[in-house]
Write a protein that holds these residues in place. Structure first.
Motif, PDB file in Angstrom:
ATOM      1  N   CYS A  26      42.657   8.446  75.668  1.00  0.00           N
ATOM      2  CA  CYS A  26      42.075   7.466  76.588  1.00  0.00           C
ATOM      3  C   CYS A  26      42.889   6.181  76.671  1.00  0.00           C
ATOM      4  CB  CYS A  26      40.641   7.137  76.169  1.00  0.00           C
ATOM      5  SG  CYS A  26      40.505   6.285  74.598  1.00  0.00           S
TER       6      CYS A  26
ATOM      7  N   CYS B 222      37.068   9.348  71.362  1.00  0.00           N
ATOM      8  CA  CYS B 222      37.142  10.296  72.465  1.00  0.00           C
ATOM      9  C   CYS B 222      37.693  11.642  72.000  1.00  0.00           C
ATOM     10  CB  CYS B 222      38.000   9.743  73.605  1.00  0.00           C
ATOM     11  SG  CYS B 222      39.779   9.887  73.325  1.00  0.00           S
TER      12      CYS B 222
ATOM     13  N   CYS C  12      45.571   5.507  71.459  1.00  0.00           N
ATOM     14  CA  CYS C  12      45.028   6.847  71.613  1.00  0.00           C
ATOM     15  C   CYS C  12      45.765   7.563  72.744  1.00  0.00           C
ATOM     16  CB  CYS C  12      43.534   6.763  71.919  1.00  0.00           C
ATOM     17  SG  CYS C  12      42.800   8.350  72.346  1.00  0.00           S
TER      18      CYS C  12
ATOM     19  N   CYS D 116      40.484   9.025  67.541  1.00  0.00           N
ATOM     20  CA  CYS D 116      39.704   8.144  68.405  1.00  0.00           C
ATOM     21  C   CYS D 116      38.314   8.729  68.634  1.00  0.00           C
ATOM     22  CB  CYS D 116      40.440   7.977  69.728  1.00  0.00           C
ATOM     23  SG  CYS D 116      39.567   6.961  70.927  1.00  0.00           S
TER      24      CYS D 116
HETATM   25 ZN   LIG Z   1      40.612   7.796  72.871  1.00  0.00          ZN
END
Ligand SMILES: [Zn+2]
Length: 66
Positions: free
Chosen positions: A40, A5, A37, A3
């Motif tokens: 997040c 993040c 994910c 991801c």
């Molecule tokens: Zn994420």
């Protein structure tokens, strides 16, 4: 798959094979999956699931003459 993040996507849901497929057709059928994910919680839908597995059987590679 990672991801934005930095978290790792894990498979949450895999498409089921259509019931009319034969066992042989199932081998060629590319299912999709939803991934989430772990960092997040973002969900991405309809990601290829079987793609990598069938790639080698489709490709024809010349091995002679080199
Ligand atoms: Zn994420």
């Amino acid at each position: 798959m990672i991801c934005k993040c930095g978290g790792l996507f894990v498979v949450k849901r895999i498409e089921e094979y259509p019931s009319e497929l034969t066992n042989k057709e199932k081998l060629l059928y590319n299912r999709v999956c939803d991934v989430e994910c772990v960092g997040c919680g973002e969900i991405q839908y309809s990601q290829p699931y079987d793609d990598g597995r069938t790639l080698n059987t489709v490709k024809k590679i010349k091995t002679d003459g080199c």
